[in-house]
Design a protein around this motif. Structure first.
Motif, mmCIF file in Angstrom:
data_model
loop_
_atom_site.group_PDB
_atom_site.id
_atom_site.type_symbol
_atom_site.label_atom_id
_atom_site.label_comp_id
_atom_site.label_asym_id
_atom_site.label_seq_id
_atom_site.Cartn_x
_atom_site.Cartn_y
_atom_site.Cartn_z
ATOM 1 N N GLU A 1 25.793 -21.182 5.097
ATOM 2 C CA GLU A 1 27.226 -21.159 4.762
ATOM 3 C C GLU A 1 27.756 -19.748 4.537
ATOM 4 O O GLU A 1 28.826 -19.572 3.965
ATOM 5 N N ASP A 2 26.983 -18.724 4.933
ATOM 6 C CA ASP A 2 27.363 -17.318 4.779
ATOM 7 C C ASP A 2 27.541 -16.935 3.310
ATOM 8 O O ASP A 2 28.475 -16.234 2.940
ATOM 9 N N CYS A 3 26.630 -17.433 2.476
ATOM 10 C CA CYS A 3 26.634 -17.109 1.046
ATOM 11 C C CYS A 3 25.343 -16.387 0.687
ATOM 12 O O CYS A 3 24.264 -16.758 1.141
ATOM 13 N N LEU A 4 25.478 -15.363 -0.145
ATOM 14 C CA LEU A 4 24.298 -14.728 -0.725
ATOM 15 C C LEU A 4 23.726 -15.701 -1.748
ATOM 16 O O LEU A 4 24.467 -16.266 -2.559
ATOM 17 N N TYR A 5 22.421 -15.891 -1.725
ATOM 18 C CA TYR A 5 21.787 -16.890 -2.566
ATOM 19 C C TYR A 5 20.667 -16.231 -3.354
ATOM 20 O O TYR A 5 19.859 -15.500 -2.795
ATOM 21 N N LEU A 6 20.638 -16.467 -4.670
ATOM 22 C CA LEU A 6 19.655 -15.808 -5.521
ATOM 23 C C LEU A 6 19.219 -16.750 -6.636
ATOM 24 O O LEU A 6 20.075 -17.377 -7.279
ATOM 25 N N ASN A 7 17.922 -16.874 -6.861
ATOM 26 C CA ASN A 7 17.369 -17.679 -7.958
ATOM 27 C C ASN A 7 16.748 -16.747 -8.990
ATOM 28 O O ASN A 7 16.010 -15.831 -8.623
ATOM 29 N N VAL A 8 17.012 -17.004 -10.258
ATOM 30 C CA VAL A 8 16.414 -16.212 -11.331
ATOM 31 C C VAL A 8 15.907 -17.156 -12.413
ATOM 32 O O VAL A 8 16.668 -17.961 -12.952
ATOM 33 N N ASP A 9 14.608 -17.051 -12.707
ATOM 34 C CA ASP A 9 14.038 -17.819 -13.811
ATOM 35 C C ASP A 9 13.065 -16.950 -14.604
ATOM 36 O O ASP A 9 12.025 -17.402 -15.061
ATOM 37 N N ASP A 10 13.444 -15.684 -14.784
ATOM 38 C CA ASP A 10 12.576 -14.721 -15.466
ATOM 39 C C ASP A 10 12.466 -14.977 -16.966
ATOM 40 O O ASP A 10 11.407 -14.793 -17.552
ATOM 41 N N LYS B 1 16.955 -22.012 -15.394
ATOM 42 C CA LYS B 1 16.934 -21.331 -14.090
ATOM 43 C C LYS B 1 18.358 -21.212 -13.560
ATOM 44 O O LYS B 1 19.129 -22.163 -13.606
ATOM 45 N N VAL B 2 18.700 -20.041 -13.044
ATOM 46 C CA VAL B 2 20.038 -19.791 -12.513
ATOM 47 C C VAL B 2 19.943 -19.675 -10.990
ATOM 48 O O VAL B 2 19.144 -18.901 -10.473
ATOM 49 N N CYS B 3 20.760 -20.453 -10.299
ATOM 50 C CA CYS B 3 20.893 -20.387 -8.844
ATOM 51 C C CYS B 3 22.296 -19.854 -8.556
ATOM 52 O O CYS B 3 23.270 -20.562 -8.769
ATOM 53 N N LEU B 4 22.374 -18.627 -8.099
ATOM 54 C CA LEU B 4 23.663 -17.964 -7.905
ATOM 55 C C LEU B 4 24.015 -17.940 -6.422
ATOM 56 O O LEU B 4 23.163 -17.622 -5.593
ATOM 57 N N GLN B 5 25.247 -18.289 -6.091
ATOM 58 C CA GLN B 5 25.753 -18.221 -4.726
ATOM 59 C C GLN B 5 27.032 -17.398 -4.721
ATOM 60 O O GLN B 5 27.881 -17.567 -5.591
ATOM 61 N N LEU B 6 27.150 -16.535 -3.710
ATOM 62 C CA LEU B 6 28.341 -15.707 -3.578
ATOM 63 C C LEU B 6 28.707 -15.615 -2.104
ATOM 64 O O LEU B 6 27.934 -15.080 -1.308
ATOM 65 N N ARG C 1 21.484 -15.417 -16.456
ATOM 66 C CA ARG C 1 22.788 -15.172 -15.821
ATOM 67 C C ARG C 1 23.021 -13.676 -15.650
ATOM 68 O O ARG C 1 23.424 -13.212 -14.586
ATOM 69 N N LYS C 2 22.811 -12.920 -16.726
ATOM 70 C CA LYS C 2 23.016 -11.470 -16.676
ATOM 71 C C LYS C 2 22.094 -10.826 -15.650
ATOM 72 O O LYS C 2 22.526 -9.965 -14.869
ATOM 73 N N ILE C 3 20.831 -11.233 -15.651
ATOM 74 C CA ILE C 3 19.857 -10.685 -14.701
ATOM 75 C C ILE C 3 20.285 -10.984 -13.269
ATOM 76 O O ILE C 3 20.214 -10.123 -12.396
ATOM 77 N N ALA C 4 20.753 -12.210 -13.024
ATOM 78 C CA ALA C 4 21.160 -12.609 -11.672
ATOM 79 C C ALA C 4 22.332 -11.768 -11.187
ATOM 80 O O ALA C 4 22.327 -11.291 -10.038
ATOM 81 N N LEU C 5 23.335 -11.566 -12.032
ATOM 82 C CA LEU C 5 24.496 -10.769 -11.643
ATOM 83 C C LEU C 5 24.108 -9.310 -11.381
ATOM 84 O O LEU C 5 24.539 -8.709 -10.392
ATOM 85 N N GLU C 6 23.282 -8.737 -12.246
ATOM 86 C CA GLU C 6 22.829 -7.356 -12.072
ATOM 87 C C GLU C 6 21.995 -7.210 -10.803
ATOM 88 O O GLU C 6 22.175 -6.270 -10.029
ATOM 89 N N GLN D 1 29.232 -18.489 -7.845
ATOM 90 C CA GLN D 1 29.083 -19.850 -8.348
ATOM 91 C C GLN D 1 27.644 -20.014 -8.825
ATOM 92 O O GLN D 1 26.707 -19.734 -8.070
ATOM 93 N N MET D 2 27.489 -20.449 -10.045
ATOM 94 C CA MET D 2 26.151 -20.607 -10.617
ATOM 95 C C MET D 2 25.866 -22.069 -10.875
ATOM 96 O O MET D 2 26.716 -22.790 -11.403
ATOM 97 N N THR D 3 24.669 -22.475 -10.491
ATOM 98 C CA THR D 3 24.172 -23.797 -10.859
ATOM 99 C C THR D 3 22.887 -23.568 -11.639
ATOM 100 O O THR D 3 22.263 -22.506 -11.537
ATOM 101 N N PHE D 4 22.507 -24.560 -12.398
ATOM 102 C CA PHE D 4 21.360 -24.399 -13.285
ATOM 103 C C PHE D 4 20.360 -25.522 -13.042
ATOM 104 O O PHE D 4 20.735 -26.645 -12.713
ATOM 105 N N ALA D 5 19.096 -25.179 -13.206
ATOM 106 C CA ALA D 5 18.032 -26.157 -12.975
ATOM 107 C C ALA D 5 16.922 -25.915 -13.986
ATOM 108 O O ALA D 5 16.890 -24.891 -14.667
#
Length: 136
Positions: free
Chosen positions: A67-76, A35-40, A84-89, A15-19
């Motif tokens: 909530e037992d979710c992997l959390y990652l922020n990417v704003d490169d 900015k991409v905030c990714l949760q899995l 989005r691509k960077i966050a998934l990779e 799930q991606m949210t943007f900021a």
């Protein structure tokens, strides 16, 4: 571990949210959500055995939230799609790195020749230092 299932589950279940992001982009960063905030959720990651899932929770505890979710922020980058691509990779690489089991180190003893070389060097060093002392 099934790498194909892992890749598909990351894409389908994340799930991606943007900021708004800081950094490069001039005045545009104040207007656009790049900015991409990714949760899995860890439980939804496919292609992993239960042992691998436990190892993942231990190794990636720093990026797993309550909530037992992997959390990652990417704003490169300045563009949302690239982030989005960077966050998934990045997430997939982190998961793969966490699942690598390091080899155990075998304790070894120094060889007889290496012990003798060490003693010979110590003897030479000792003689050099003795030669520096005053002669009475």
């Amino acid at each position: 571990m099934n790498r194909q299932k892992l890749h598909e589950s990351i894409i389908n279940n994340s799930q991606m949210t943007f900021a708004r992001s800081g950094g490069n982009g001039g005045q545009n960063v104040n207007k656009v959500n790049t900015k991409v905030c990714l949760q899995l959720p860890v439980s939804s990651i496919g292609g992993l055995s239960e042992a691998e899932r436990i190892r993942l929770r231990i190794k990636l505890a720093a990026i797993i939230n309550a909530e037992d979710c992997l959390y990652l922020n990417v704003d490169d980058e300045r563009f949302q799609e690239m982030n989005r691509k960077i966050a998934l990779e990045r997430l997939e690489n982190r998961i793969l790195q966490a699942l690598i089991i390091p080899k155990k180190r075998k304790a070894t003893k120094p060889t007889r020749a290496s012990k003798e070389r060490k003693l010979k060097q110590k003897k030479i060093r000792s003689e050099i230092k003795k030669g520096r002392s005053k002669i009475f």
